[in-house]
Design a protein around this motif. Structure first.
Motif, PDB file in Angstrom:
ATOM      1  N   VAL A 121       0.872  -1.165   0.000  1.00 26.72           N
ATOM      2  CA  VAL A 121       0.000   0.000   0.000  1.00 26.72           C
ATOM      3  C   VAL A 121       0.912   1.219   0.000  1.00 26.72           C
ATOM      4  CG1 VAL A 121      -1.722   1.321   1.306  1.00 26.72           C
ATOM      5  CG2 VAL A 121      -1.837  -1.180   1.256  1.00 26.72           C
ATOM      6  N   LEU A 181      -9.150  -1.460   1.000  1.00 27.61           N
ATOM      7  CA  LEU A 181      -8.623  -0.391   1.843  1.00 27.61           C
ATOM      8  C   LEU A 181      -9.763   0.332   2.537  1.00 27.61           C
ATOM      9  CD1 LEU A 181      -6.134   1.421  -0.592  1.00 27.61           C
ATOM     10  CD2 LEU A 181      -5.507  -0.089   1.295  1.00 27.61           C
ATOM     11  N   THR A 191      -6.411  -2.624   5.889  1.00 27.78           N
ATOM     12  CA  THR A 191      -6.169  -3.212   4.576  1.00 27.78           C
ATOM     13  C   THR A 191      -6.565  -4.684   4.576  1.00 27.78           C
ATOM     14  OG1 THR A 191      -3.886  -3.879   5.115  1.00 27.78           O
ATOM     15  CG2 THR A 191      -4.204  -1.652   4.229  1.00 27.78           C
TER      16      THR A 191
END
Length: 378
Positions: free
Chosen positions: A257, A281, A290
């Protein structure tokens, strides 16, 4: 690093994978849409099952829960509206000629995107198509809407944006901006060299952010069609996006991420702890949650990037995440909805203007190509 989280409750009534999870605006109910062709309503107060929504003839791809009604779309080419108290189907929206990928309900309008290469606008009350948006050369995966009052512009633009603007992303590599009032294409956003898998809209700045299989995120002015900036540090497809506090968070097939400054495109943080593609997310109260193809959910401090907690128990890819109060909800392709206690995670700091921080570094559904191989629970 990051203590483990134990599930408060496991809801395993679905007989197929859960493709989407929606939270009602008042926070009182959850809606899950499944591969088994049904949707189910749950109470956030105690996690109890409330109603079974049965009627689709194929798997449910996406769902949206309002306070008074639930909406689902399916591979059976239809959209359905449901009574949240009785579970009764109130309306069937027919017209698409292939899988309906996404829906978006706002005010008295419903927007939908489909593999039939179109997006459509419907009257929620009448269940009839009010506009068809044709022009994409391949399936339309994702969409976002900006209301007319969010679009201050020059006088010559007033007529064009009178009904708001719909933004769609397609596997043809483009995003398009449509005038809802006329059905005309306002702008075509060209620049990606792969499918557009996800998009988010920052309405105050009339900026769209699109993520693609070409590994980039791109920012666009939806009024002028100008490409504003390109975000280039991912090494795999960009699968999901989240916009919060002038930061863009992106989840990728490269297992990371990343956090970017929305107004400059600078990458200020990388969250590298995943073992598979990042599939979901959710930013909430200073924490970034996440979900991944490694069947785990994780909580990160959004400011520092520190891993705070790992939630283990699912057996397949986590498709969707929601947070309400002190409870995290995760929906997986293993067919389970899990509820997790997130008490003890830090609260959000007071908001401050975004600035470079040198010390900090589905819509893509399983049916499109983000499915993970079965995994053993960790």
């Amino acid at each position: 690093i990051g203590g483990g989280g134990s599930a408060l409750r496991v809801c395993a009534e679905h007989r197929g994978g859960i493709n989407w999870l929606s939270l009602s605006p008042d926070g009182q109910r959850l809606l899950t849409g499944s591969e088994d062709g049904t949707a189910r309503l749950w109470s956030t107060a105690d996690g109890q099952f409330c109603a079974l929504l049965r009627g689709h003839e194929s798997y449910v791809t996406f769902c949206q829960l309002e306070n008074e009604a639930a909406f689902t779309c399916s591979a059976d080419r239809t959209i359905r509206k449901w009574d949240v108290l009785t579970g009764q189907c109130l309306q069937v929206f027919r017209g698409h000629t292939s899988i309906v990928n996404r829906i978006l309900v706002t005010n008295d309008q419903l927007f939908s995107s489909s593999y039939d290469r179109t997006a459509r606008a419907w009257s929620v009350d009448k269940g009839q198509v009010s506009r068809e948006f044709r022009g994409h050369r391949n399936c339309v995966l994702t969409l976002a809407y900006s209301a007319p009052w969010d679009l201050p512009g020059a006088p010559f633009e007033e007529e064009a944006v009178a009904g708001g603007l719909l933004v769609t992303g397609s596997t043809d590599g483009t995003a398009k901006v449509w005038q809802v009032a006329s059905g005309c294409c306002h702008q075509t956003l060209r620049g990606h060299t792969g499918a557009v898998l996800c998009l988010v809209l920052d309405t105050p700045s009339h900026t769209a952010f699109t993520g693609s299989t070409d590994t980039t995120i791109r920012a666009w002015d939806i009024l002028s069609g100008e490409q504003l900036r390109v975000f280039r540090e991912h090494q795999g497809s960009v699968i999901c996006l989240e916009l919060a506090n002038q930061h863009v968070y992106s989840g990728s097939a490269d297992r990371t991420v990343k956090c970017w400054l929305a107004d400059t495109g600078e990458c200020v943080r990388t969250f590298p702890a995943h073992r598979h593609s990042v599939s979901a997310l959710k930013y909430h109260a200073g924490t970034l949650f996440t979900g991944s193809g490694d069947a785990r959910a994780r909580a990160f401090d959004a400011e520092s990037g520190a891993l705070q907690r790992v939630f283990r128990g699912h057996a397949f890819i986590i498709n969707c995440i929601q947070v309400h109060g002190q409870v995290l909800y995760t929906a997986s392709h293993d067919g389970a909805l899990r509820l997790w206690d997130v008490r003890g995670l830090p609260r959000a700091p007071p908001p401050r203007p975004a600035a470079p921080q040198r010390s900090l570094s589905r819509l893509f559904s399983n049916k499109v190509g983000c499915a993970a191989a079965p995994l053993q629970p960790a």
